[in-house]
Design a protein around this motif. Structure first.
Motif, PDB file in Angstrom:
ATOM      1  N   ALA A   2     -18.605 -31.413 -15.862  1.00 17.42           N
ATOM      2  CA  ALA A   2     -18.661 -31.170 -14.412  1.00 17.42           C
ATOM      3  C   ALA A   2     -18.530 -29.674 -14.124  1.00 17.42           C
ATOM      4  CB  ALA A   2     -17.571 -31.948 -13.692  1.00 17.42           C
ATOM      5  N   ALA A   3     -17.672 -28.988 -14.861  1.00 20.35           N
ATOM      6  CA  ALA A   3     -17.514 -27.536 -14.678  1.00 20.35           C
ATOM      7  C   ALA A   3     -18.842 -26.829 -14.907  1.00 20.35           C
ATOM      8  CB  ALA A   3     -16.453 -27.000 -15.632  1.00 20.35           C
ATOM      9  N   LYS A   4     -19.537 -27.229 -15.939  1.00 21.54           N
ATOM     10  CA  LYS A   4     -20.831 -26.609 -16.251  1.00 21.54           C
ATOM     11  C   LYS A   4     -21.851 -26.902 -15.158  1.00 21.54           C
ATOM     12  CE  LYS A   4     -23.837 -24.879 -19.494  1.00 21.54           C
ATOM     13  NZ  LYS A   4     -25.038 -24.726 -18.722  1.00 21.54           N
ATOM     14  N   ARG A   5     -21.867 -28.118 -14.620  1.00 21.21           N
ATOM     15  CA  ARG A   5     -22.804 -28.451 -13.537  1.00 21.21           C
ATOM     16  C   ARG A   5     -22.570 -27.558 -12.315  1.00 21.21           C
ATOM     17  NH1 ARG A   5     -21.504 -33.715 -14.920  1.00 21.21           N
ATOM     18  NH2 ARG A   5     -20.249 -33.989 -13.032  1.00 21.21           N
ATOM     19  N   PHE A   6     -21.314 -27.378 -11.945  1.00 21.06           N
ATOM     20  CA  PHE A   6     -21.021 -26.535 -10.783  1.00 21.06           C
ATOM     21  C   PHE A   6     -21.280 -25.063 -11.081  1.00 21.06           C
ATOM     22  CE2 PHE A   6     -19.169 -30.304  -9.011  1.00 21.06           C
ATOM     23  CZ  PHE A   6     -19.348 -30.140  -7.643  1.00 21.06           C
ATOM     24  N   GLY A  57     -15.592 -24.792 -27.565  1.00 23.84           N
ATOM     25  CA  GLY A  57     -16.225 -24.413 -28.820  1.00 23.84           C
ATOM     26  C   GLY A  57     -17.732 -24.348 -28.689  1.00 23.84           C
ATOM     27  N   ASP A  58     -18.209 -23.908 -27.526  1.00 30.92           N
ATOM     28  CA  ASP A  58     -19.625 -23.742 -27.227  1.00 30.92           C
ATOM     29  C   ASP A  58     -20.387 -25.067 -27.179  1.00 30.92           C
ATOM     30  OD1 ASP A  58     -21.664 -22.086 -26.423  1.00 30.92           O
ATOM     31  OD2 ASP A  58     -22.243 -21.459 -28.428  1.00 30.92           O
ATOM     32  N   LYS A  59     -19.671 -26.143 -26.828  1.00 28.87           N
ATOM     33  CA  LYS A  59     -20.287 -27.470 -26.723  1.00 28.87           C
ATOM     34  C   LYS A  59     -21.209 -27.578 -25.512  1.00 28.87           C
ATOM     35  CE  LYS A  59     -19.020 -32.351 -26.329  1.00 28.87           C
ATOM     36  NZ  LYS A  59     -17.917 -33.291 -26.233  1.00 28.87           N
ATOM     37  N   TYR A  60     -20.878 -26.869 -24.446  1.00 22.78           N
ATOM     38  CA  TYR A  60     -21.681 -26.947 -23.218  1.00 22.78           C
ATOM     39  C   TYR A  60     -22.435 -25.679 -23.040  1.00 22.78           C
ATOM     40  CZ  TYR A  60     -19.067 -31.185 -22.256  1.00 22.78           C
ATOM     41  OH  TYR A  60     -18.529 -32.430 -22.322  1.00 22.78           O
ATOM     42  N   VAL A  83     -14.932 -24.428  -7.725  1.00 21.34           N
ATOM     43  CA  VAL A  83     -14.906 -25.834  -8.104  1.00 21.34           C
ATOM     44  C   VAL A  83     -15.093 -25.969  -9.617  1.00 21.34           C
ATOM     45  CG1 VAL A  83     -16.028 -28.090  -7.820  1.00 21.34           C
ATOM     46  CG2 VAL A  83     -15.661 -26.608  -5.835  1.00 21.34           C
ATOM     47  N   ALA A  84     -15.980 -25.166 -10.190  1.00 18.55           N
ATOM     48  CA  ALA A  84     -16.171 -25.181 -11.650  1.00 18.55           C
ATOM     49  C   ALA A  84     -14.865 -24.840 -12.356  1.00 18.55           C
ATOM     50  CB  ALA A  84     -17.278 -24.198 -12.047  1.00 18.55           C
ATOM     51  N   ALA A  85     -14.147 -23.851 -11.843  1.00 17.96           N
ATOM     52  CA  ALA A  85     -12.856 -23.475 -12.441  1.00 17.96           C
ATOM     53  C   ALA A  85     -11.842 -24.609 -12.319  1.00 17.96           C
ATOM     54  CB  ALA A  85     -12.320 -22.208 -11.789  1.00 17.96           C
ATOM     55  N   ALA A  86     -11.860 -25.318 -11.197  1.00 23.04           N
ATOM     56  CA  ALA A  86     -10.946 -26.458 -11.022  1.00 23.04           C
ATOM     57  C   ALA A  86     -11.262 -27.553 -12.044  1.00 23.04           C
ATOM     58  CB  ALA A  86     -11.046 -27.008  -9.605  1.00 23.04           C
ATOM     59  N   TYR A  87     -12.548 -27.809 -12.268  1.00 21.17           N
ATOM     60  CA  TYR A  87     -12.913 -28.794 -13.285  1.00 21.17           C
ATOM     61  C   TYR A  87     -12.483 -28.329 -14.681  1.00 21.17           C
ATOM     62  CZ  TYR A  87     -15.455 -32.164 -10.411  1.00 21.17           C
ATOM     63  OH  TYR A  87     -15.774 -33.151  -9.512  1.00 21.17           O
ATOM     64  N   CYS A  88     -12.544 -27.031 -14.941  1.00 21.69           N
ATOM     65  CA  CYS A  88     -12.027 -26.510 -16.217  1.00 21.69           C
ATOM     66  C   CYS A  88     -10.529 -26.804 -16.333  1.00 21.69           C
ATOM     67  CB  CYS A  88     -12.261 -25.003 -16.334  1.00 21.69           C
ATOM     68  SG  CYS A  88     -13.942 -24.519 -16.737  1.00 21.69           S
ATOM     69  N   ARG A 117     -14.934 -19.246 -20.142  1.00 19.21           N
ATOM     70  CA  ARG A 117     -13.853 -20.228 -20.331  1.00 19.21           C
ATOM     71  C   ARG A 117     -14.416 -21.546 -20.873  1.00 19.21           C
ATOM     72  NH1 ARG A 117      -9.718 -22.609 -15.718  1.00 19.21           N
ATOM     73  NH2 ARG A 117      -8.625 -23.998 -17.142  1.00 19.21           N
ATOM     74  N   ILE A 118     -15.513 -22.009 -20.300  1.00 16.52           N
ATOM     75  CA  ILE A 118     -16.134 -23.253 -20.773  1.00 16.52           C
ATOM     76  C   ILE A 118     -16.511 -23.110 -22.246  1.00 16.52           C
ATOM     77  CG2 ILE A 118     -18.166 -24.748 -20.569  1.00 16.52           C
ATOM     78  CD1 ILE A 118     -18.116 -24.079 -17.499  1.00 16.52           C
ATOM     79  N   LYS A 119     -17.133 -22.006 -22.579  1.00 15.95           N
ATOM     80  CA  LYS A 119     -17.569 -21.768 -23.965  1.00 15.95           C
ATOM     81  C   LYS A 119     -16.375 -21.709 -24.920  1.00 15.95           C
ATOM     82  CE  LYS A 119     -20.131 -18.511 -26.800  1.00 15.95           C
ATOM     83  NZ  LYS A 119     -20.943 -17.296 -26.829  1.00 15.95           N
ATOM     84  N   THR A 120     -15.343 -20.980 -24.526  1.00 16.95           N
ATOM     85  CA  THR A 120     -14.162 -20.814 -25.371  1.00 16.95           C
ATOM     86  C   THR A 120     -13.402 -22.125 -25.551  1.00 16.95           C
ATOM     87  OG1 THR A 120     -13.928 -18.530 -24.653  1.00 16.95           O
ATOM     88  CG2 THR A 120     -11.979 -19.556 -25.610  1.00 16.95           C
ATOM     89  N   GLU A 121     -13.208 -22.847 -24.468  1.00 18.76           N
ATOM     90  CA  GLU A 121     -12.379 -24.052 -24.521  1.00 18.76           C
ATOM     91  C   GLU A 121     -13.102 -25.264 -25.098  1.00 18.76           C
ATOM     92  OE1 GLU A 121     -10.357 -24.657 -20.747  1.00 18.76           O
ATOM     93  OE2 GLU A 121      -9.590 -22.602 -20.776  1.00 18.76           O
TER      94      GLU A 121
END
Length: 179
Positions: free
Chosen positions: A142-146, A176-179, A130-135, A170-174
Motif C-alpha cells: 500500500a505504501a508503494k501504491r501511494f 530488501g528491495d522487494k517493492y 499516507v505512504a509513510a503511514a503505511y510504512c 524507506r520502502i526499499k530499505t525495509e
C-alpha cells in the motif's frame, strides 16, 4: 516577530520558535509550555482559510500535535469546499496523526477524506504522508501504491532529498528491495 507575555516575562514567537526577552532561543521544555499558552489563546475557529493553514503549520512546527489535529479537522469541515485548503490541510493532518503514534488513524483519516473530498484530496504531500503511514504499519504494498501516485502527480524525479524520495528509500530499505 510577535511579542507576548507569559508568567510575567516577555517572549517572542517567530517562524515556529520561541525567544526570551534577550532574543535567545528558549530550551525545549520552556518552548513546550510557551507553545501551549501561546496557541490556546488563538481562536482558530474565527480565522480565514489562509490564516487557519498558517496557524496549523505554526502549531505543528511548535510540536503541538493535538491542537494541530483539532484545527485540521475543524478546518476540513469548515473549508472543505476549498481545494487549496483541503490539499494543504490533509497532509498536515495525516502527519500529525503519525506524530501522535497513530499511523492507523492517519490511514483511516486518509480513506475517510478521500471518500469525502475525492479529487480535492489529491496532492503529492498527502499521498506521500499516507505512504509513510503505511510504512509505519508495515504495509509496503500500500505504501508503494501511494508513493507511486505521488510520484505520478509530481511528474517524475525531483531529487533525493524530497519526502517522497525518503519514503521510497524507506520502502526499499525495509523490504530488501522487494517493492
Amino acid at each position: 516577530m510577535e511579542k507576548f507575555e507569559f508568567e510575567g516575562e516577555e517572549y517572542y514567537f517567530s517562524k515556529g520558535q520561541f525567544y526570551d526577552s534577550m532574543f535567545m532561543s528558549v530550551e525545549k521544555s520552556a518552548a513546550e509550555r510557551l507553545a501551549q499558552a501561546y496557541f490556546v489563546a488563538v481562536d482558530y475557529k474565527a480565522l480565514s482559510a489562509d490564516k487557519l493553514l498558517e496557524y496549523i503549520k505554526q502549531v505543528k512546527d511548535a510540536g503541538q500535535v493535538l491542537p494541530a489535529k483539532n484545527a485540521c479537522v475543524f478546518g476540513l469541515e469548515k473549508f472543505g469546499g476549498d481545494r487549496g485548503f483541503v490539499s494543504t490541510a490533509l497532509p498536515m493532518l495525516t502527519s500529525v496523526l503519525r506524530q501522535t503514534g497513530s499511523p492507523e488513524e492517519a490511514v483511516a483519516a486518509a480513506k475517510r477524506y478521500i471518500e469525502v473530498f475525492g479529487v480535492k484530496a489529491a496532492s503529492v504531500p498527502f499521498y506521500t504522508s499516507v505512504a509513510a503511514a503505511y510504512c509505519d504499519l508495515g504495509d509496503y504494498a500500500a505504501a508503494k501504491r501511494f508513493a507511486d501516485r505521488a510520484y505520478g502527480m509530481q511528474g517524475g524525479s525531483k531529487g533525493y532529498t524530497t519526502e517522497l524520495s525518503l519514503v521510497y528509500r524507506r520502502i526499499k530499505t525495509e523490504t530488501g528491495d522487494k517493492y
